[in-house]
Design an enzyme around this catalytic site. Structure first.
Site, PDB file in Angstrom:
ATOM      1  N   CYS A 274     -36.931  44.254 -14.133  1.00  0.00           N
ATOM      2  CA  CYS A 274     -36.312  44.280 -12.805  1.00  0.00           C
ATOM      3  C   CYS A 274     -37.250  43.497 -11.904  1.00  0.00           C
ATOM      4  CB  CYS A 274     -36.139  45.706 -12.285  1.00  0.00           C
ATOM      5  SG  CYS A 274     -35.684  45.755 -10.530  1.00  0.00           S
TER       6      CYS A 274
ATOM      7  N   CYS B  82     -37.505  45.275  -8.018  1.00  0.00           N
ATOM      8  CA  CYS B  82     -38.306  46.493  -7.801  1.00  0.00           C
ATOM      9  C   CYS B  82     -38.839  46.882  -9.170  1.00  0.00           C
ATOM     10  CB  CYS B  82     -37.528  47.588  -7.079  1.00  0.00           C
ATOM     11  SG  CYS B  82     -35.762  47.672  -7.379  1.00  0.00           S
ATOM     12  N   SER B  83     -38.452  47.994  -9.693  1.00  0.00           N
ATOM     13  CA  SER B  83     -38.831  48.314 -11.069  1.00  0.00           C
ATOM     14  C   SER B  83     -37.739  49.177 -11.679  1.00  0.00           C
ATOM     15  CB  SER B  83     -40.174  49.042 -11.117  1.00  0.00           C
ATOM     16  OG  SER B  83     -41.203  48.245 -10.577  1.00  0.00           O
ATOM     17  N   CYS B  84     -36.468  48.785 -11.446  1.00  0.00           N
ATOM     18  CA  CYS B  84     -35.338  49.563 -11.947  1.00  0.00           C
ATOM     19  C   CYS B  84     -35.455  49.724 -13.447  1.00  0.00           C
ATOM     20  CB  CYS B  84     -34.024  48.881 -11.577  1.00  0.00           C
ATOM     21  SG  CYS B  84     -33.755  48.857  -9.802  1.00  0.00           S
TER      22      CYS B  84
END
Lengths: 223, 200
Positions: free
Chosen positions: B105, B108-110
């Protein structure tokens, strides 16, 4: 927006860090509460869970608040930003309390009256159903719009203006661009669009393909 | 980061600010310590990559389940009881000898929390987020995964609420193992696509 969070393809970060076996979920004790408090802050600030608003808070952090405190610190800082903007906490309230916790004697700002948005999601989560048909079909060639918007978007900079092919039509989801600002859900179909690496990075790029999920309004058909 | 006494010009540590936020929200009646602790327990102990490993081991041993998983990941994963926040709609993709999928991602850090838990540090690292969409073979090599030139690399940037789960290849020489015995072979890194599942 074109903020620090939109990292795809940016350079200068150095080598990646190889995975470590048995890495703990929370490496430091404070990270447990920082994570939980960040989630709870979304509701405390907005009256409901709006992850788009939270991601918009994250992307508006300055470099120090985004990078230097790490992932969990970044979540905490975004929570503070939302709480302060909604006057759930006065500016400086957290720092003043933190200083007093370490033995300083600093005045804390007075308690403020929250001003929360009117937030009424039509359902839980982000999936929605639409009566209308998808505008684009599987196999269709599409182009990501070459736009730069001041508010929240999930259209990464590195695909803007680039052409790809629709690979999967995903279910409709709430549009983050408006939902993050409490301007409505505007559900749209989401498309997994496949791009060729050379379209994205030029003829000298490594050969690979890449899919990105694009909300319908991010796309236009190519001639 | 340490919480020991520092000079007053030093800004308070993030650990102290966390404690301060907890106090302020508690005083205002905006958080319930039970709920807070429930969230911590949920993501520290209840939900983690073991969930995803069970999905993969089932797919390795049950061809019909594998088919369902690749057709409708969300529904097949729900059969094993997993789903929900950050996993409302999950797409599973299978790695093969000729195609290698890897997930990131960039915004963000999905990450598919219901099947993998919270993301590991390398996944949240700016270097990974920035580079794997631009030079995935180089990045995978730095992470210890060398792919033959003829293998097609497919990167999935999870920019929406759609989440991706990589179904790694079943390691050779594991034909005699049961579903239960296969579960420990399925690592988090293999389900994101930065490693292969290893033989025992």
């Amino acid at each position: 927006m074109d903020g620090i969070a939109d990292m795809g393809g940016t350079q200068g970060w150095g080598p990646v860090h190889p995975p470590k076996r048995d890495e703990p979920v929370f490496a430091e004790d404070w990270q447990r509460k920082a994570f939980a408090l960040a989630i709870l802050s979304i509701r405390a600030a907005n009256g409901g869970i709006n992850t788009d608003a939270f991601r918009h808070a994250l992307e508006r952090l300055d470099r120090a608040h985004y990078i230097d405190d790490g992932y969990f610190g970044r979540l905490l800082n975004a929570g503070e930003l939302m709480l302060t903007e909604r006057a759930v906490l006065a500016p400086g309230a957290i720092e003043a309390r933190a200083r007093n916790l370490r033995g300083e004697h600093v005045p804390e700002p007075p308690v403020t009256e929250p001003v929360r948005p009117h937030y009424a999601p039509t359902a839980e989560g982000s999936l929605r159903s639409l009566e209308t048909a998808p505008a684009f079909g599987v196999g269709q060639r599409v182009r990501a719009r070459a736009v730069s918007v001041p508010g929240h978007t999930r259209l990464p900079g590195y695909v803007r203006g680039r052409a790809g092919v629709v690979e999967i039509i995903q279910p409709a989801h709430v549009l983050p661009d408006t939902n993050a600002h409490f301007l409505g859900e505007n559900p749209q179909y989401v498309y997994s669009v496949r791009f060729d690496s050379h379209e994205l990075w030029g003829s000298d790029a490594e050969s690979f393909t890449l899919t990105v999920e694009m909300y319908e309004s991010y796309l236009e058909s190519t001639a | 980061m340490t919480t020991t006494t520092r000079g007053h010009d030093e800004p308070p540590s993030v650990a102290l600010r966390t404690e301060a936020l907890e106090q302020l929200l508690t005083e205002r009646g905006l958080i319930d310590p039970k709920v807070m602790n429930g969230i911590i327990t949920q993501y520290e102990t209840t939900v983690g990559p073991l969930n995803g490993a069970k999905v993969v081991a089932r797919a390795w041993t049950d061809p019909e389940y594998r088919h369902r998983l690749l057709e409708d990941g969300t529904a097949a994963i729900k059969e094993l009881g997993f789903g929900g926040f950050q996993g409302e709609h999950i797409v599973a993709v299978a790695n093969t000898p000729t195609t290698h999928h890897v997930v990131v991602c960039t915004l963000c850090s999905c990450y598919p929390w219901p099947v993998l838990g919270l993301p590991p540090s390398w996944y949240k690292d700016p270097a990974y987020r920035a580079r794997v969409v631009r030079e995935p073979r180089t990045v995978l090599s730095e992470m210890g995964l060398e792919l033959d030139d003829e293998v097609q690399v497919v990167v999935h940037d999870s920019t929406s609420e759609v989440r991706w789960l990589v179904l790694p290849e079943r390691p050779a020489g594991t034909e005699h193992l049961t579903e239960e015995e296969l579960v420990p072979l399925v690592t988090r890194d293999a389900m994101v696509g930065v490693a292969k599942a290893a033989a025992p």
